[in-house]
Design a protein around this motif. Sequence first.
Motif, mmCIF file in Angstrom:
data_model
loop_
_atom_site.group_PDB
_atom_site.id
_atom_site.type_symbol
_atom_site.label_atom_id
_atom_site.label_comp_id
_atom_site.label_asym_id
_atom_site.label_seq_id
_atom_site.Cartn_x
_atom_site.Cartn_y
_atom_site.Cartn_z
ATOM 1 N N LEU A 163 59.951 21.485 74.186
ATOM 2 C CA LEU A 163 59.513 20.430 73.374
ATOM 3 C C LEU A 163 58.669 19.563 74.474
ATOM 4 O O LEU A 163 58.868 19.359 75.513
ATOM 5 C CB LEU A 163 60.779 19.486 72.946
ATOM 6 N N GLN A 190 66.264 18.768 67.258
ATOM 7 C CA GLN A 190 66.320 19.880 67.984
ATOM 8 C C GLN A 190 67.249 20.210 68.870
ATOM 9 O O GLN A 190 67.478 21.379 68.927
ATOM 10 C CB GLN A 190 64.921 19.750 68.621
ATOM 11 N N ILE A 203 63.810 26.805 69.768
ATOM 12 C CA ILE A 203 62.988 25.416 69.457
ATOM 13 C C ILE A 203 61.668 25.417 70.236
ATOM 14 O O ILE A 203 61.772 25.615 71.460
ATOM 15 C CB ILE A 203 63.905 24.326 69.865
#
Length: 204
Positions: A101, A113, A123
């Motif tokens: 991320l 997430q 993710i």
Amino acid sequence: MKLLIVDDDELVCQSLQLLLGKEDDLEVIHTALNGKIAIELCYNEQPDIILMDIQMPIMDGIESTKRIKEQWPHIQIMMLTTFQDERNIRLALKAGAEGYLLKSATIENMAQQIRALKTGSIILDVDVLKKLMEPDNAALEGLTVRETDIVELIAQGLSNKEIAEHLFLSVGTVRNTLSIILDKLEIRDRTQLAIYYWQRKNKS
């Protein structure tokens, strides 16, 4: 859910600890300023999930991710960074990270997430996924016809048993062939192999 935050920016660590700590189901048990400290903390703290920066002094996030996954494969690692370059994305995933991320994500999104990661999802930030869809100049070359068939079926989500039935092979043969494919392409697991395949399929 126990979290360990690893970032060489102490302010980032403190901010994430404060904000994520407000979530009822998330507990930030510790922070670390580099990967070496993160590994030391894993011995005693055993976090469920680590939010890991990439570029840090002493030991970076990619090397520490690799070492942590070798010793504690059950600990899940989310790379959290400002960097969007393809090389770091691929190195992080190859090292064993299950998520990636950007620091620009909202706290609400991060928390969601993190929960999704815990359930077993991979993710990837939308911008990160776009980077992954760009081929890395390597191609599915050097594979036999049978190996290519197996890669295609893995990319379609079939299990080893289903592939064996589809190709009239034993499950053991499929398993052994998959190991050979992963070695040839220097890819960590079947999930990464599927991503690798679809990158090239979408470009063809």
